[in-house]
Scaffold this motif. Structure first.
Motif, mmCIF file in Angstrom:
data_model
loop_
_atom_site.group_PDB
_atom_site.id
_atom_site.type_symbol
_atom_site.label_atom_id
_atom_site.label_comp_id
_atom_site.label_asym_id
_atom_site.label_seq_id
_atom_site.Cartn_x
_atom_site.Cartn_y
_atom_site.Cartn_z
ATOM 1 N N ARG A 104 31.211 29.889 16.294
ATOM 2 C CA ARG A 104 32.376 29.368 16.980
ATOM 3 C C ARG A 104 33.635 29.816 16.254
ATOM 4 N NH1 ARG A 104 33.854 23.213 15.298
ATOM 5 N NH2 ARG A 104 35.919 24.160 15.549
ATOM 6 N N THR A 105 34.778 29.580 16.848
ATOM 7 C CA THR A 105 36.033 29.791 16.144
ATOM 8 C C THR A 105 36.449 28.481 15.491
ATOM 9 O OG1 THR A 105 37.292 29.269 18.139
ATOM 10 C CG2 THR A 105 36.792 31.597 17.726
ATOM 11 N N LEU A 106 37.206 28.581 14.404
ATOM 12 C CA LEU A 106 37.693 27.362 13.761
ATOM 13 C C LEU A 106 38.781 26.729 14.616
ATOM 14 C CD1 LEU A 106 37.156 25.811 11.069
ATOM 15 C CD2 LEU A 106 39.271 26.863 10.223
ATOM 16 N N VAL A 107 39.753 27.549 15.021
ATOM 17 C CA VAL A 107 40.832 27.101 15.905
ATOM 18 C C VAL A 107 40.630 27.741 17.277
ATOM 19 C CG1 VAL A 107 43.317 27.050 16.294
ATOM 20 C CG2 VAL A 107 42.412 26.883 13.959
ATOM 21 N N ALA A 108 40.558 26.951 18.313
ATOM 22 C CA ALA A 108 40.278 27.456 19.661
ATOM 23 C C ALA A 108 41.262 28.545 20.069
ATOM 24 C CB ALA A 108 40.336 26.305 20.658
ATOM 25 N N ASP A 109 40.719 29.617 20.634
ATOM 26 C CA ASP A 109 41.510 30.743 21.166
ATOM 27 C C ASP A 109 42.269 31.512 20.084
ATOM 28 O OD1 ASP A 109 40.731 30.070 23.807
ATOM 29 O OD2 ASP A 109 42.333 28.584 23.903
ATOM 30 N N SER A 110 41.936 31.299 18.839
ATOM 31 C CA SER A 110 42.622 32.005 17.759
ATOM 32 C C SER A 110 41.985 33.372 17.517
ATOM 33 C CB SER A 110 42.547 31.190 16.461
ATOM 34 O OG SER A 110 43.073 31.929 15.374
ATOM 35 N N THR A 111 42.832 34.348 17.169
ATOM 36 C CA THR A 111 42.339 35.677 16.796
ATOM 37 C C THR A 111 42.487 35.905 15.296
ATOM 38 O OG1 THR A 111 44.512 36.642 17.274
ATOM 39 C CG2 THR A 111 42.875 36.644 19.053
ATOM 40 N N ASP A 112 42.780 34.867 14.565
ATOM 41 C CA ASP A 112 42.956 34.950 13.110
ATOM 42 C C ASP A 112 41.656 35.404 12.455
ATOM 43 O OD1 ASP A 112 44.732 33.879 10.677
ATOM 44 O OD2 ASP A 112 42.649 33.341 10.307
#
Length: 339
Positions: free
Chosen positions: A163-171
């Protein structure tokens, strides 16, 4: 090979080739490569350590897992560890159930306090080392690592989902340490001065502006409800409001800091590069620096027997006094208040 947080501190960590397996093959333990028994396992590179009840547990290169039941006086190697990759993190949910993570996105689990382990996640194709693990409860856990790699389990490690840590983040910054404050807020220390914060048990995270632009290599909760993050060139920041705001404190050093622990007597100890050990007796507001004579890199510290601490890093595990004055005296420096 990418130089990660713990690798940067110790300077020599490299991954050993892993078995050609993926997450689905983790249930077939017979096909895995196992850590080799070694009399030098407590003298080789160790990259993280924690407590499992009264037992001390440390992990490091070659899949080494060692433990001590006598306060660090003697160490034994875990009987069964189904990996030979460099292990960079270890976390225990309770005194029996624990997880360790490392290179090739590897996660292993123990149900007997660290004596034996099974592999529960492995994704060599991701090439993202696991750098830190935290469990909200016995079922829900997060493992974070390089390039914002995150995997999550909600069934006690049986299955894991990326998953991503922050939703919709590309970091794609490296996530170096995940931990929770006394009140249960989850914090993630990361590159570029970033701290990520969750108040809903890890379901969502938001980025917090710390005012720092360098890398944070680690962090820890304080018993008074506060929190620390620390990293390059002695930069240590403290929060007193559950990670909402951060202020730089005096670490007493310009050496990079990578690990810490709060002792039962309230002393906070930090550990880092070039033999740095910092002691604080004022609630982590200021630190007295003690430089170990070996000048080696250390990444973790635990309370040990006989008024000592155990420090873990490049030379394995070493013991030293848990008091700054005694530690300074041991390396030949005279201690004075405020030094």
């Amino acid at each position: 090979m990418f130089a990660l947080v713990a690798v940067s501190l110790a300077g020599v960590a490299m991954s050993t080739p892993a078995a050609a397996a993926d997450d689905a093959a983790a249930t077939d333990q017979s096909k895995l490569e196992y850590a080799t028994p070694s009399k030098l396992s407590s003298h080789d590179l160790l990259l993280d350590a924690t407590m499992a009840g009264k037992r001390m547990i440390a992990v490091g290169q070659f899949g080494h897992v060692i433990y001590s039941d006598d306060g660090g006086k003697t160490w034994e190697q875990a009987k069964t560890v189904p990996t030979q990759v460099t292990l960079t993190s270890v976390y225990f949910v309770n005194e029996k159930v624990g997880y360790a993570g490392g290179h090739d996105s590897t996660v292993i689990r123990t149900d007997d306090g660290g004596n034996t382990w099974t592999q529960v996640y492995h994704n060599v194709e991701s090439q993202s080392p696991i750098m830190s693990i935290y469990f909200v409860d016995e079922d829900h856990g997060l493992a974070v690592g390089a390039f914002s790699f995150v995997v999550e389990t909600k069934d006690g490690g049986k299955t894991w989902n990326q998953r991503t840590l922050v939703a919709d983040s590309t970091d794609d910054s490296h996530l170096n340490k995940i931990y929770a404050t006394k009140d249960g807020t989850i914090l993630v220390a990361a590159e570029f001065g970033k701290v990520f914060r969750s108040t809903d048990k890890g379901e969502t995270f938001t980025e917090v502006d710390t005012g720092y632009e360098g890398s944070f290599w680690g962090g820890m909760a304080l018993k008074d409800g506060g929190a620390l993050v620390y990293g390059m060139r002695g930069n240590v920041y403290r929060s007193t409001d559950d990670g909402v705001t951060w202020a730089k404190i005096n670490s007493g050093t310009d050496k990079s800091v990578g690990g810490g622990w709060e002792l039962d007597n309230g002393t906070v100890v930090l550990i880092g590069l070039q033999g740095y050990v910092g002691y604080s007796t004022d609630d982590a507001k200021t630190f007295t620096e003690v430089t170990r004579a070996d000048r080696l890199g250390y990444v973790a510290v635990l309370p040990a027997a006989d008024n000592q601490i155990a420090v873990f890093g490049e030379p394995g595990v070493k013991l030293q006094p848990d008091d700054a004055a005694k530690a300074l005296d041991a390396v030949g420096f005279k201690f004075s208040e405020g030094s």
